[in-house]
Design a protein around this motif. Structure first.
Motif, short mmCIF file in Angstrom:
data_model
loop_
_atom_site.label_atom_id
_atom_site.label_comp_id
_atom_site.label_asym_id
_atom_site.label_seq_id
_atom_site.Cartn_x
_atom_site.Cartn_y
_atom_site.Cartn_z
N ILE A 1 -8.11 47.17 -58.25
CA ILE A 1 -6.91 46.94 -59.05
C ILE A 1 -5.76 47.83 -58.55
CG2 ILE A 1 -5.93 47.39 -61.34
CD1 ILE A 1 -8.50 46.30 -62.52
N LEU A 2 -6.09 49.09 -58.24
CA LEU A 2 -5.03 49.99 -57.76
C LEU A 2 -4.44 49.47 -56.46
CD1 LEU A 2 -6.28 53.60 -58.46
CD2 LEU A 2 -4.67 52.20 -59.72
N VAL A 3 -5.31 48.97 -55.55
CA VAL A 3 -4.81 48.43 -54.28
C VAL A 3 -3.89 47.25 -54.56
CG1 VAL A 3 -5.46 47.29 -52.14
CG2 VAL A 3 -6.82 49.18 -52.98
N LEU A 4 -4.36 46.33 -55.44
CA LEU A 4 -3.56 45.15 -55.76
C LEU A 4 -2.22 45.53 -56.39
CD1 LEU A 4 -3.43 42.05 -55.96
CD2 LEU A 4 -4.54 42.22 -58.17
N LEU A 5 -2.27 46.45 -57.37
CA LEU A 5 -1.04 46.85 -58.05
C LEU A 5 -0.07 47.51 -57.08
CD1 LEU A 5 -2.17 48.23 -61.52
CD2 LEU A 5 -0.99 46.11 -61.00
N THR A 6 -0.62 48.33 -56.17
CA THR A 6 0.26 48.98 -55.20
C THR A 6 1.00 47.93 -54.37
OG1 THR A 6 -1.46 50.64 -55.04
CG2 THR A 6 0.32 50.78 -53.45
N ILE A 7 0.24 46.93 -53.90
CA ILE A 7 0.87 45.89 -53.08
C ILE A 7 1.93 45.15 -53.90
CG2 ILE A 7 0.47 43.74 -51.83
CD1 ILE A 7 -2.27 44.81 -51.11
N LEU A 8 1.58 44.76 -55.12
CA LEU A 8 2.51 43.98 -55.93
C LEU A 8 3.76 44.77 -56.26
CD1 LEU A 8 0.26 42.04 -58.45
CD2 LEU A 8 1.18 41.34 -56.26
N ILE A 9 3.57 46.05 -56.64
CA ILE A 9 4.73 46.85 -57.02
C ILE A 9 5.62 47.08 -55.81
CG2 ILE A 9 5.45 49.13 -57.81
CD1 ILE A 9 3.12 49.06 -59.76
N SER A 10 5.00 47.31 -54.62
CA SER A 10 5.88 47.53 -53.47
C SER A 10 6.61 46.25 -53.08
CB SER A 10 5.14 48.13 -52.28
OG SER A 10 3.80 47.81 -52.29
N LEU A 11 5.94 45.09 -53.25
CA LEU A 11 6.64 43.83 -52.97
C LEU A 11 7.84 43.66 -53.89
CD1 LEU A 11 4.05 40.97 -52.37
CD2 LEU A 11 5.86 41.74 -50.87
N ASN A 12 7.61 43.90 -55.18
CA ASN A 12 8.70 43.73 -56.14
C ASN A 12 9.81 44.74 -55.89
OD1 ASN A 12 8.13 41.52 -57.91
ND2 ASN A 12 6.35 42.66 -58.59
N ALA A 13 9.41 45.98 -55.60
CA ALA A 13 10.42 47.01 -55.34
C ALA A 13 11.24 46.63 -54.12
CB ALA A 13 9.75 48.36 -55.12
N PHE A 14 10.55 46.10 -53.09
CA PHE A 14 11.24 45.64 -51.88
C PHE A 14 12.27 44.56 -52.23
CE2 PHE A 14 11.17 42.72 -48.16
CZ PHE A 14 11.82 43.56 -47.28
N ALA A 15 11.84 43.62 -53.09
CA ALA A 15 12.74 42.55 -53.49
C ALA A 15 13.97 43.10 -54.19
CB ALA A 15 12.01 41.55 -54.38
N VAL A 16 13.74 44.07 -55.11
CA VAL A 16 14.86 44.63 -55.86
C VAL A 16 15.81 45.38 -54.93
CG1 VAL A 16 15.47 46.35 -57.59
CG2 VAL A 16 13.61 44.77 -58.03
N VAL A 17 15.23 46.18 -54.00
CA VAL A 17 16.06 46.94 -53.07
C VAL A 17 16.89 45.98 -52.22
CG1 VAL A 17 15.98 48.40 -51.03
CG2 VAL A 17 14.58 48.95 -53.00
N MET A 18 16.22 44.90 -51.77
CA MET A 18 16.93 43.94 -50.93
C MET A 18 18.10 43.32 -51.68
SD MET A 18 14.85 41.52 -48.46
CE MET A 18 15.34 39.95 -49.05
N ARG A 19 17.84 42.99 -52.96
CA ARG A 19 18.92 42.38 -53.74
C ARG A 19 20.08 43.37 -53.88
NH1 ARG A 19 17.00 39.49 -58.85
NH2 ARG A 19 16.22 41.54 -59.37
N LYS A 20 19.74 44.64 -54.17
CA LYS A 20 20.78 45.65 -54.32
C LYS A 20 21.58 45.79 -53.04
CE LYS A 20 20.92 47.60 -58.30
NZ LYS A 20 19.66 47.58 -59.02
N LYS A 21 20.87 45.73 -51.91
CA LYS A 21 21.51 46.01 -50.63
C LYS A 21 22.43 44.86 -50.20
CE LYS A 21 20.72 48.10 -46.29
NZ LYS A 21 20.08 47.94 -45.08
N PHE A 22 21.93 43.63 -50.37
CA PHE A 22 22.67 42.51 -49.79
C PHE A 22 23.50 41.73 -50.80
CE2 PHE A 22 19.18 43.10 -46.78
CZ PHE A 22 19.91 43.23 -45.62
N GLU A 23 23.29 42.06 -52.10
CA GLU A 23 24.01 41.30 -53.10
C GLU A 23 25.51 41.45 -52.91
OE1 GLU A 23 23.75 42.61 -57.18
OE2 GLU A 23 23.03 40.60 -57.71
#
Lengths: 416, 388
Positions: B363-385
């Motif tokens: 579960i920790l491995v899965l959550l780490t991957i999911l949270i980093s994916l989502n964080a990546f998405a948010v950062v990308m939106r902030k950067k390119f929006e």
């Protein structure tokens, strides 16, 4: 293996033909233009037009052929099918090269093809819905041929055991009973517990975020709450089964009550936690779009902030809040992993949330993961349950959409 | 009836107190939701972090003649119940392949059983009194140690708890996600472009729109029924394969990608399209060269979020059979595979205490991957929006 090789050769030849079409089309168009004729489109557009009319019909024909092959069981050898497609591609190439003339609108032709391709993609979503409907309804009909619909809806015993023996060649399956009432009772019980957790917490959090919280808290709290919605349900299921259920058993034991480790309370509470963000986020949007003039009017009459929220803002936002709750409810009813992992397997018609009870989704999973034949009544019963689930969630969603539309029209809000 | 000023100000105080109380109650409920989140993560971390460590025992392996037929002869008899079966099992094979090793002996750190592991971590275990004493003595001597659990990250599933790893599930997830994205991204973006830029405002368009919104709200398990009835039974796609799992998840992800792409396309200002038409571009040229590049960050963000959602989905995959037991890591689209959430589900059903830890570790491995994916998405939106 042979089919794979054929397919590879087909793709290779088609690619070559496409390249040929591109360069032949472009060189012809360039030649025409350098001769000094004014043309309707650029050479590259003619080139793409020839590529499209070479590859397009060929791909469509081979896809149709493959579909007919599968659907009708018609016996067309793959070799002939692919060869025919390639011949069509070659014809397409020649015809389109012939079309490369100064007065031909290549760009508009491309436009038309692209438009059709896009519309085709849009139709896939409709096909998906039809696919779900057809697959569920056709299998459910087969189930209702074996067992009566009325018994399925009103029966209070769910005991598919005998149909398992029948499919194994023993007995005639007459002892199997498929009364879905206990399953739906379990589903509604767990959903109700989830809503009791999610609606108050979600709604009050939404009120805090939109009416009281400073901007900074709001910008932090909203995404943090969204994290709750992003956690996979299988993780919630583990949490409910390993952490929450024993706590509930201990508390119940402390109070002198007898609780099962598969009690309905644990999955209900955890599901409620999962749904909080669905409700808080939509309610927050709705409360925010209640026009400020209403708040100002209320405050001007001498109401306190609390009274304004209770008597003006929340009643105005009510359709949106109800809509959010219905959406959360449909999500809770269709939720699978939490109940599969934390709720029981035993169909149990009871009003005591400390007992184990099972739900519709648990039985669907149980029916389809066993080692049974697909034709057995138990497997097919999963589709009958799925059909009812589909109808209920669809109805909830539709009502929810109608409510939010009414809110939107009343206050002329466009961003909901 | 008239009130004195005192009474009125009393009443007013009461009303204001009520108002303040509402503020605290609402704040409390938000805090409660936050508290759930904190408790949840604390619980998962405390259960899952130990899974990243594993007990090893230092012992002498004597490669005698007998060990060639019975691997157990190579070890100290007292230690045998403490050493993992997987270590003992491979010794005869190893000796057969290297006959000149017979007669030698070597000092090695070998994998201990999950019971030893659980005992060292202070969890529930099934070791007898004598075994515990023997173990304690070796811990004193520094011959037993908790080390980084490379098995967990480096191997596939196993029924032997200390040998079970998550790698086959990670590979299965990657394969499934490739199929999902390859189907849902092009179709989703094309649908959104059609609805936003090309479609005439007629009945059919409205039906498609309503339908997409509905599709987003259909319970995920029904997509599993679709996958089973149509993809597997009708089209004959191999059961349990990343192909059928990916196709099923693609249909689920489609609405997410369509809705976010439409939002992204809508946020591109109309003036850009007008400028394009003004210089004589066709509709497709405007979309391809101007609107789509500007909307791309939004589309990517939505797709990543959709992907993360699909990655955590379990129910439809169980229905199409992706809960298979996969001990070997295989890279194939058509062979049976499992995915991370399904692996977590399988482990959660194992009765052994050691698997609870494995489950939480997964579960920790899965959550780490999911949270980093989502964080990546948010950062990308902030950067390119871009705000227009």
């Amino acid at each position: 293996m042979q089919t794979n090789q054929l397919l590879l050769i087909f793709c290779g030849v088609l690619l070559l033909l496409g390249l040929l079409a591109f360069f032949a089309g472009r060189s012809k168009a360039t030649r025409l233009r350098s001769a000094g004729t004014a043309m309707f489109a650029q050479p590259d557009q003619y080139a793409w037009f020839t590529v499209l009319s070479t590859a397009g019909p060929a791909v469509v024909v081979s896809a149709l052929g493959a579909f007919v092959l599968l659907l009708m069981g018609a016996d067309i050898p793959t070799l002939y099918l692919l060869a025919a497609s390639l011949v069509i591609a070659a014809i397409g190439l020649l015809v389109s090269l012939n079309q490369v003339k100064p007065d031909f609108h290549a760009r508009q032709a491309i436009e038309r093809v692209i438009r059709m391709a896009l519309a085709g993609a849009a139709l896939i979503s409709i096909l998906t819905t039809f696919g779900i409907l057809i697959s569920i309804i056709s299998e459910a009909l087969r189930f209702f041929q074996m067992h009566s619909f009325w018994e399925f809806i009103t029966g209070t015993t769910w005991n598919p055991g005998a149909s398992f023996l029948a499919s194994a060649g023993r007995g005639d399956g007459s002892g199997a009973e498929f009364g879905s009432v206990p399953l739906f009772a379990g589903t509604f019980m767990i959903t109700a517990i989830a809503m009791l957790v999610a609606v108050p917490i979600g709604l009050l959090s939404a009120i805090y975020m939109s009416e009281f919280a400073p901007r900074k808290v709001r910008t932090v709290a909203k995404p943090v709450l969204e994290v709750l919605a992003g956690i996979p349900t299988v993780v919630y299921g583990f949490f409910a089964a390993i952490t929450v259920a024993p706590i509930i058993v201990n508390i119940a034991g402390f109070l002198g009550l007898d609780a099962s480790y598969n009690n309905a309370l644990a999955p209900g509470i955890v599901m409620g936690i999962m749904i909080i963000p669905f409700i808080s986020s939509l309610s927050d949007d709705v409360i925010n779009s209640v026009p400020d003039s209403m708040r100002q009017g209320s405050l001007a009459l001498g109401m306190t902030k609390g009274e304004t929220i209770r008597d003006v803002v929340v009643p105005a936002a009510m359709p949106g809040i109800i809509s959010a709750s219905l959406l959360g409810m449909s999500r809770a009813m269709g939720e699978t992993m939490i109940v599969v992992m934390a709720a029981g397997m035993r169909p149990n018609l009871t009003a005591n949330p400390l007992e184990d009870m099972t739900t519709v989704t648990v039985r669907i999973v149980a029916a389809l993961t066993g080692d049974q034949e697909f034709e057995s009544a138990e497997t097919l019963s999963a589709f009958a349950l799925g059909l009812v689930l589909f109808v209920i969630t669809l109805a909830l969603n539709l009502v929810s959409v109608l409510m939010i539309r009414r809110f939107r029209e009343k206050y002329r809000v466009n961003n909901l | 009836m008239s009130h004195s000023f005192d009474e009125i100000s009393q009443q007013l105080k009461r009303r204001h107190r009520k108002s303040t109380r509402l503020k605290w109650i609402t704040m409390g409920s938000l805090g409660l939701a936050g508290l759930f989140l904190v408790l949840f993560f604390a619980d998962m971390l405390s259960k899952g972090l130990p899974a990243f460590q594993q007990a090893y025992i230092q012992t002498e392996i004597s490669y005698t003649e007998e060990a060639e037929t019975d691997g157990r002869r190579a070890f100290d008899e007292e230690l045998l119940p403490l050493i993992s079966r997987t270590v003992v099992r491979v010794i005869p094979m190893e000796l057969r392949n290297n006959p000149d090793m017979i007669g030698t002996s070597e000092e090695q750190w070998v994998l201990a059983t999950s019971e030893v592991d659980q005992y060292l971590k202070g969890h529930r275990h099934r070791l007898s009194e004598e075994e515990q004493e023997a173990l304690d003595a070796r811990v004193e001597a520094g011959q037993v140690d908790l080390r980084f659990n490379s098995t967990f990250f480096g191997s596939g599933d196993s029924k032997i708890a200390e040998n079970a790893g998550i790698l086959s599930a990670v590979v299965g997830t990657i394969m499934t996600m490739i199929v999902t994205l390859a189907i849902s991204f092009p179709i989703g973006v094309m649908t959104a472009i059609y609805l936003e830029e090309f479609a005439p405002d007629n009945r059919l368009t409205q039906i498609i729109e309503i339908n997409i919104n509905n599709l987003a709200a259909i319970p995920s398990i029904l997509f599993g029924l679709l996958g089973l009835a149509i993809f597997i039974n009708f089209f004959g796609v191999p059961r349990s394969s990343p192909l059928v799992g990916g196709m099923t998840l693609a249909l689920m992800t489609l609405p997410v990608i369509i809705i976010s792409t439409r939002t992204a396309l809508r946020s591109v200002p109309e003036s850009i399209r007008h400028a394009g038409f003004g210089v004589g571009c066709s509709r497709w040229q405007v979309v391809r060269d101007h609107v789509l590049p500007l909307a791309m960050p939004g589309i990517m963000t939505g797709s990543i979020i959709g992907l993360a959602q699909a990655m955590g989905e379990t129910a439809p995959l169980i229905i199409v059979g992706m809960v298979a037991f996969i001990p070997d890591v295989g890279v194939s689209f058509t062979n049976a595979a499992t995915v991370m959430p399904a692996q977590i589900f399988t482990w959660a059903g194992e009765p052994e205490q050691a698997f609870v830890e494995k489950t939480a570790g997964g579960i920790l491995v899965l959550l780490t991957i999911l949270i980093s994916l989502n964080a990546f998405a948010v950062v990308m939106r902030k950067k390119f929006e871009r705000r227009w």
